[in-house]
Design an enzyme around this catalytic site. Structure first.
Site, PDB file in Angstrom:
ATOM      1  N   THR A 167      -5.769   1.558  -2.958  1.00 15.59           N
ATOM      2  CA  THR A 167      -7.137   2.006  -3.201  1.00 15.59           C
ATOM      3  C   THR A 167      -7.631   1.430  -4.525  1.00 15.59           C
ATOM      4  OG1 THR A 167      -6.843   4.061  -1.970  1.00 15.59           O
ATOM      5  CG2 THR A 167      -8.610   4.023  -3.593  1.00 15.59           C
ATOM      6  N   ASP A 188      -2.122   5.774  -5.310  1.00 14.10           N
ATOM      7  CA  ASP A 188      -2.322   4.892  -4.148  1.00 14.10           C
ATOM      8  C   ASP A 188      -2.636   3.466  -4.586  1.00 14.10           C
ATOM      9  OD1 ASP A 188      -3.004   3.654  -1.793  1.00 14.10           O
ATOM     10  OD2 ASP A 188      -4.455   5.157  -1.162  1.00 14.10           O
ATOM     11  N   TYR A 234      -8.508   4.137  13.379  1.00 13.90           N
ATOM     12  CA  TYR A 234      -9.413   3.992  12.245  1.00 13.90           C
ATOM     13  C   TYR A 234     -10.795   4.481  12.650  1.00 13.90           C
ATOM     14  CZ  TYR A 234      -5.827   1.093  10.064  1.00 13.90           C
ATOM     15  OH  TYR A 234      -4.660   0.650   9.520  1.00 13.90           O
ATOM     16  N   ASN A 259       3.338   1.792   7.326  1.00 13.39           N
ATOM     17  CA  ASN A 259       3.687   0.801   8.348  1.00 13.39           C
ATOM     18  C   ASN A 259       3.449  -0.614   7.860  1.00 13.39           C
ATOM     19  OD1 ASN A 259       2.734   3.334  10.132  1.00 13.39           O
ATOM     20  ND2 ASN A 259       4.219   2.118  11.288  1.00 13.39           N
ATOM     21  N   TRP A 262       2.249  -4.169   9.321  1.00  9.82           N
ATOM     22  CA  TRP A 262       1.670  -4.855  10.471  1.00  9.82           C
ATOM     23  C   TRP A 262       0.999  -6.148  10.028  1.00  9.82           C
ATOM     24  CZ3 TRP A 262      -3.464  -6.068  10.660  1.00  9.82           C
ATOM     25  CH2 TRP A 262      -4.357  -5.315   9.899  1.00  9.82           C
ATOM     26  N   ASP A 302       0.825  -1.201   0.000  1.00 11.77           N
ATOM     27  CA  ASP A 302       0.000   0.000   0.000  1.00 11.77           C
ATOM     28  C   ASP A 302       0.865   1.259   0.000  1.00 11.77           C
ATOM     29  OD1 ASP A 302      -2.006   1.880   0.397  1.00 11.77           O
ATOM     30  OD2 ASP A 302      -2.184   1.469   2.545  1.00 11.77           O
ATOM     31  N   SER A 312       0.074   4.203   2.808  1.00  9.57           N
ATOM     32  CA  SER A 312       0.410   4.139   4.222  1.00  9.57           C
ATOM     33  C   SER A 312       1.866   3.720   4.338  1.00  9.57           C
ATOM     34  CB  SER A 312      -0.508   3.154   4.966  1.00  9.57           C
ATOM     35  OG  SER A 312      -0.308   1.819   4.510  1.00  9.57           O
TER      36      SER A 312
END
Length: 371
Positions: free
Chosen positions: A262, A259, A121, A85, A87, A80, A83
């Protein structure tokens, strides 16, 4: 074995060819455009006073494999660019649809960090702890700090075919200041070039989509790249000269965000409404703009993004999604105000047509025709 792979990758970095990671496309009719809207608002910090309902829609998220730890633990993540990070789920969340979870006690290369990790979120906070371990993707390896989730908000995260997120944005938007994984690959000289590129296939479930680490793949594009500078190092944001639908100008001097996480193109709400009105689709109760009968070929205008002195067009074949026989618009409304004006998000609908290179070293984005 993993240490040998790391040493080999490190030694060969100066001359190594780009690394290719195959991507799969999430073909899940239980996900909806409303769900896509929820994910976007969550990621970009836009919050509704009411929850967003989930209805049927074939969403198109692209995910691929990574491995964490020694021996390797396998995960599917969304790569992505919106963003920053990495995780994955830890063993504690009760998530029925996430059989793959990170177990630090099973990894000989795990190093305890333990710092609290939280991403806010719309439906609550994804919470967990920070771990350190080796991540392997596409055969290259680096030591990274990442989030191990212990609590995930709502059922929305269970609707996808992926386990977690691998953020490819800039450090400025990384939660807790954790260095993004690709930047770690660069720091540790695991890639020969400080850029990565996406090729996205157009058919759900089809093989061939890939993320290239350390350059581009000429087999997937034609012609030369047009490069434009990043205007804000957070998201991959560039300046768009103009967006037109046919002969109608929709906006000039726009903030365009490219992006990969998306599925659709998410434009300011007033713009998206105007586009869909001209295209002739009707918005239903779920927020999907659909046609009663799919438009005949070559009857609708092109959507053109002018950028860097070049024009990048999307035909109706590119921006209409055929979902189980129903035609849906690839444009949705989302208002993301910034101190510098509204943001226009160009997602997978755009990137399927235009092969995209994200160049960290030179802080630029390159576009070439996909093939």
């Amino acid at each position: 074995m993993m240490s040998k792979l790391f040493l080999a990758a490190f030694a060969a970095a100066a001359t190594a060819a780009p690394t290719k990671i195959p991507l799969a496309k999430d073909h899940n009719p239980e996900r909806s455009l409303a769900h896509e809207h929820w994910l976007l608002k969550s990621k970009y910090g836009v919050h509704d006073p009411q929850p967003v309902p989930i209805t049927n829609y074939m969403n198109a998220q692209y995910y691929g494999p990574i491995q964490l730890g020694t021996p390797a633990q396998d995960f599917k993540v969304i790569f992505d660019t919106g963003s920053s990070n990495l995780w994955v789920p830890g063993p504690k969340p009760i998530i029925l649809f996430h059989p793959r979870r990170y177990h630090s006690e099973k990894s000989s290369t795990y190093v305890k960090n333990g710092t609290a990790f939280k991403i806010q979120y719309g439906s609550g906070a994804l919470q967990g702890i920070v771990d350190q371990d080796v991540v392997t993707w596409g055969g290259v390896q680096a030591t990274v700090l990442f989030g191990e989730s212990t609590k995930e908000p709502g059922l929305q995260w269970q609707a996808g075919q992926f386990d977690g997120i691998c953020g490819l944005g800039w450090p400025a938007i990384a939660v807790d200041g954790l260095e993004p994984p690709f930047f770690k690959l660069m720091d540790q000289k695991a890639v020969s070039k400080g850029s990565f590129a996406f090729y996205l296939t157009t058919t759900a479930g089809a093989a061939g989509s890939e993320l290239v680490l350390g350059g581009t793949d000429p087999a997937h594009h034609t012609g030369n790249f047009t490069y434009v500078p990043v205007t804000k190092k957070g998201y991959w944001q560039v300046n768009g000269d103009e967006v037109k639908l046919g002969s109608d100008s929709l906006g000039t001097n726009i903030n365009a965000v490219i992006d990969s996480g998306t599925s659709l193109n998410a434009f300011p709400t007033s713009v998206a409404k105007a586009i869909n009105a001209k295209l002739g689709c009707t918005t239903n109760f779920a927020g999907e703009c659909a046609w009663k009968t799919c438009p005949e070929a070559d009857t609708l205008p092109e959507l053109v993004l002018a950028i860097g002195g070049q024009k990048f067009a999307l035909s109706q074949e590119d921006y209409i999604l055929n979902v189980q026989g129903q035609c849906l618009s690839g444009f949705m409304g989302l208002d993301i105000p910034t101190p510098f004006g509204q943001v226009w998000i160009f997602g997978d609908v755009f990137m399927r047509r235009w092969y995209t290179e994200f160049d960290v070293t030179n802080a630029r984005v390159g576009f070439a025709a996909a093939k």
